[in-house]
Design an enzyme around this catalytic site. Structure first.
Site, PDB file in Angstrom:
ATOM      1  N   GLU A 163       7.676  12.572   4.146  1.00  0.00           N
ATOM      2  CA  GLU A 163       8.166  12.323   2.788  1.00  0.00           C
ATOM      3  C   GLU A 163       6.971  11.835   1.979  1.00  0.00           C
ATOM      4  OE1 GLU A 163      11.258  12.645   1.447  1.00  0.00           O
ATOM      5  OE2 GLU A 163      12.183  13.420   3.265  1.00  0.00           O
TER       6      GLU A 163
ATOM      7  N   CYS B 297       7.821   7.369  -6.038  1.00  0.00           N
ATOM      8  CA  CYS B 297       7.288   8.681  -5.658  1.00  0.00           C
ATOM      9  C   CYS B 297       7.838   9.785  -6.562  1.00  0.00           C
ATOM     10  CB  CYS B 297       7.616   8.983  -4.209  1.00  0.00           C
ATOM     11  SG  CYS B 297       9.373   8.825  -3.858  1.00  0.00           S
TER      12      CYS B 297
HETATM   13  P1  NAD Z   1       0.361   5.033   3.022  1.00  0.00           P
HETATM   14  O1  NAD Z   1       0.303   6.417   3.511  1.00  0.00           O
HETATM   15  O2  NAD Z   1      -0.879   4.310   2.712  1.00  0.00           O
HETATM   16  O3  NAD Z   1       1.133   4.105   4.061  1.00  0.00           O
HETATM   17  C1  NAD Z   1       2.402   4.424   4.562  1.00  0.00           C
HETATM   18  C2  NAD Z   1       2.528   3.918   5.962  1.00  0.00           C
HETATM   19  O4  NAD Z   1       1.521   4.507   6.783  1.00  0.00           O
HETATM   20  C3  NAD Z   1       2.349   2.411   6.090  1.00  0.00           C
HETATM   21  O5  NAD Z   1       3.351   1.920   6.976  1.00  0.00           O
HETATM   22  C4  NAD Z   1       0.974   2.267   6.681  1.00  0.00           C
HETATM   23  O6  NAD Z   1       0.849   1.139   7.525  1.00  0.00           O
HETATM   24  C5  NAD Z   1       0.791   3.518   7.484  1.00  0.00           C
HETATM   25  N1  NAD Z   1      -0.604   3.952   7.544  1.00  0.00           N
HETATM   26  C6  NAD Z   1      -1.553   3.771   6.603  1.00  0.00           C
HETATM   27  N2  NAD Z   1      -2.720   4.332   7.000  1.00  0.00           N
HETATM   28  C7  NAD Z   1      -2.496   4.867   8.220  1.00  0.00           C
HETATM   29  C8  NAD Z   1      -3.303   5.591   9.155  1.00  0.00           C
HETATM   30  N3  NAD Z   1      -4.559   5.872   8.901  1.00  0.00           N
HETATM   31  N4  NAD Z   1      -2.715   6.018  10.296  1.00  0.00           N
HETATM   32  C9  NAD Z   1      -1.426   5.752  10.544  1.00  0.00           C
HETATM   33  N5  NAD Z   1      -0.627   5.062   9.705  1.00  0.00           N
HETATM   34  C10 NAD Z   1      -1.138   4.624   8.573  1.00  0.00           C
HETATM   35  O7  NAD Z   1       1.336   5.160   1.790  1.00  0.00           O
HETATM   36  P2  NAD Z   1       1.746   4.032   0.806  1.00  0.00           P
HETATM   37  O8  NAD Z   1       0.555   3.703  -0.027  1.00  0.00           O
HETATM   38  O9  NAD Z   1       2.454   2.928   1.539  1.00  0.00           O
HETATM   39  O10 NAD Z   1       2.843   4.749  -0.080  1.00  0.00           O
HETATM   40  C11 NAD Z   1       2.537   5.434  -1.245  1.00  0.00           C
HETATM   41  C12 NAD Z   1       2.684   6.909  -1.064  1.00  0.00           C
HETATM   42  O11 NAD Z   1       3.949   7.199  -0.517  1.00  0.00           O
HETATM   43  C13 NAD Z   1       2.648   7.635  -2.376  1.00  0.00           C
HETATM   44  O12 NAD Z   1       1.955   8.835  -2.236  1.00  0.00           O
HETATM   45  C14 NAD Z   1       4.114   7.897  -2.681  1.00  0.00           C
HETATM   46  O13 NAD Z   1       4.364   8.960  -3.547  1.00  0.00           O
HETATM   47  C15 NAD Z   1       4.612   8.173  -1.309  1.00  0.00           C
HETATM   48  N6  NAD Z   1       6.045   7.968  -1.243  1.00  0.00           N
HETATM   49  C16 NAD Z   1       6.839   9.030  -0.977  1.00  0.00           C
HETATM   50  C17 NAD Z   1       8.210   8.860  -0.951  1.00  0.00           C
HETATM   51  C18 NAD Z   1       9.142   9.993  -0.647  1.00  0.00           C
HETATM   52  O14 NAD Z   1      10.319   9.707  -0.465  1.00  0.00           O
HETATM   53  N7  NAD Z   1       8.710  11.219  -0.589  1.00  0.00           N
HETATM   54  C19 NAD Z   1       8.751   7.610  -1.197  1.00  0.00           C
HETATM   55  C20 NAD Z   1       7.901   6.557  -1.458  1.00  0.00           C
HETATM   56  C21 NAD Z   1       6.541   6.740  -1.467  1.00  0.00           C
END
Ligand code: NAD
Length: 469
Positions: A210, A244
């Site tokens: 997502e 998002c």
């Molecule tokens: P992120 O990808 O930085 O982090 C999300 C999760 O991944 C966190 O739990 C984090 O600990 C983990 N993570 C971070 N780096 C990692 C790595 N290298 N390896 C494994 N896991 C890792 O995202 P974010 O900044 O928390 O969220 C923002 C993004 O999420 C935006 O792009 C937003 O649009 C998207 N988003 C999408 C939806 C949807 O429903 N499609 C909903 C909310 C947010």
């Protein structure tokens, strides 16, 4: 502290014991999720306030009620989703019992982001429980107060052998992903999604991704500017623009822009007052890193800031900001904004606007504002996006009967209500055959002949089902 691999082993042992299979177990756990949220609503709102200064109204709507509504919908319907689905048959299978059986996948890992830190863990959890899985939750470290609260509450309310929470940042998540899961449900950024896919590939684990993207909002044709501005401003600046599916940018003609701008200004003042920094209904940016990222975008833009633009680093505040004269290659158009900055691009014709929207990555949501239904249909038919909504923003995600998910760059798979139940279920195609009519089987056994072949071709054709019997 229990090692990550021990937690995964505990969940796997519980799954193998089949404790999660009976409908009554699933129902009881779903009721417990509901109790967990309702009994701890104040603590949840406080954690969201600490993490994002999330206004109480927005938090109740988008983190509490949306989950409760999904649970009600799932509780009302999941026993019918669990039922065997009988399949249409041909002549060759006329005496067999053929059905699709929904079975749980096993141990599911749900990795959440920070912008809706409760909702985006709980809705997939609810649907994974309904489908009979064991679940490991990994909250985002960027919203630590909500993450710790989830880690504290889940073991108090849910069966401890079947559901667990592991906290941590990148290092811990990378280590966690070395374990084998039966499904990984990831919400977050596109960049990290690539690492998730790579980790999943090692064990051939299926994933739901997502992701985000730049959701366009096209405003065109006959439009009630005042209403359009109110709906746009609400959807954009909800959660300080950190959604998002927030409209990322507006596309409209110069004439519409000139009529829309005063209405946007009016809506902003009506909603947040003359000093939005002092308004309790305006949230804050989640972290200093994201504050710097957003202010950097504003510094680099070649567009003209016509409203807002101010920021306060200490308070992680950024004023609701509107930027015009933004070109396709502007800094504001390079990446998803995910903050309270609204660029307006001027494109004169509908066709050019559609071409523009089709050039980039496929967005998670696409919005069109117009009073002309023929334009809504033209945009719907000629574009692609995860979800679509006309004349409003964000609201389509709150209806649990609609699938929610991206396509292409905005994600893989979908959930909410039944769609989540399906995501967390394996559809096992089953054919139960007895021992009758063995003589008919000579038609498919060697020695083969042209005559046998024509019989077999007829009995296995879908048309054979209605001709005889
Ligand atoms: P992120 O990808 O930085 O982090 C999300 C999760 O991944 C966190 O739990 C984090 O600990 C983990 N993570 C971070 N780096 C990692 C790595 N290298 N390896 C494994 N896991 C890792 O995202 P974010 O900044 O928390 O969220 C923002 C993004 O999420 C935006 O792009 C937003 O649009 C998207 N988003 C999408 C939806 C949807 O429903 N499609 C909903 C909310 C947010």
């Amino acid at each position: 502290m229990e090692a990550q691999s021990q937690v995964v082993d505990r969940l796997r042992t519980a799954f193998r014991s089949r404790v999660t299979i009976p409908e009554e177990f699933r129902r009881a756990q779903l009721i417990q999720v509901m109790a967990m949220i309702t009994e701890n609503q104040e603590a949840i709102l406080e954690a969201l306030q600490k993490d994002l200064s999330k206004p109480r109204f927005e938090a109740v709507m988008s983190e509490v009620d949306i989950v409760i509504n999904d649970i009600h919908h799932v509780l009302d319907n999941f026993s019918s989703w669990m039922k065997l689905e009988y399949a249409a048959k041909n002549f060759a299978t006329k005496l067999d019992t053929c059905f699709v059986k929904r079975e749980p996948l096993g141990v599911v890992l749900i990795i959440g982001p920070w912008n809706y830190p409760l909702q985006l863990l709980m809705i997939p959890l609810v649907e994974a429980i309904a489908a009979g899985n064991c679940v490991l939750l990994k909250p985002s470290e960027v919203s630590p107060h909500t993450g710790s609260l989830v880690a504290e509450l889940i073991p108090k309310y849910l069966h401890q052998d079947c559901f667990a929470v592991v906290c941590g940042g990148v290092e811990e998540t990378v280590a966690l992903l070395k374990n084998r899961f039966d499904h990984i449900f990831y919400t977050g950024s596109k960049t990290v999604a690539r690492s998730i896919l790579q980790a999943a590939a090692v064990h051939l684990t299926p994933v739901t991704l997502e992701l985000g993207g730049k959701c366009p909002c096209l405003i065109t044709g006959r439009v009630n500017m005042a209403a359009a501005a109110r709906r746009l401003v609400w959807a954009k600046f909800f959660n300080a623009g950190q959604s998002c599916i927030a409209p990322d940018h507006v596309i409209c003609s110069e004439a519409i822009r000139d009529a829309l701008l005063p209405e946007i200004r009016k809506s902003l003042e009506d909603f947040y007052g003359k000093e939005p920094e002092k308004c309790p209904d305006m949230g804050r940016i989640v972290s200093p890193r994201h504050w710097t990222r957003l202010m950097g975008m504003l510094r680099k833009t070649n567009g003209k800031i016509v409203h807002g633009g101010e920021g306060n680093e200490e308070d992680k505040y950024i004023a609701p900001t509107v930027v015009i004269d933004v070109s396709e290659d502007d800094a504001l158009m390079a990446d998803e904004i995910l903050g309270p900055i609204l660029p307006i691009l001027t494109i004169e014709t509908l066709q050019e606007s559609i071409d523009f929207m089709n050039r980039g990555d496929t967005p998670l949501a696409l919005y069109v504002f117009t009073e002309e239904s023929s334009i809504v249909n033209t945009v719907l038919e000629n574009t692609k996006s995860g979800g679509f909504c006309s004349n409003d923003g964000i609201v389509h995600m709150a209806l649990p009967t609609l699938p929610f998910g991206g396509i292409g760059g905005s994600g893989i798979g979908s959930y909410h209500g039944r769609w989540g139940f399906e995501t967390f279920s394996h559809r096992r195609g089953c054919l139960l055959r007895g021992w009758a009519m063995e003589r008919l089987n000579i038609l498919r056994y060697p020695p083969y002949s042209e005559e046998k072949m024509s019989w077999i071709r007829w009995t296995t054709s879908p048309k054979s089902s209605c001709s005889i019997m």
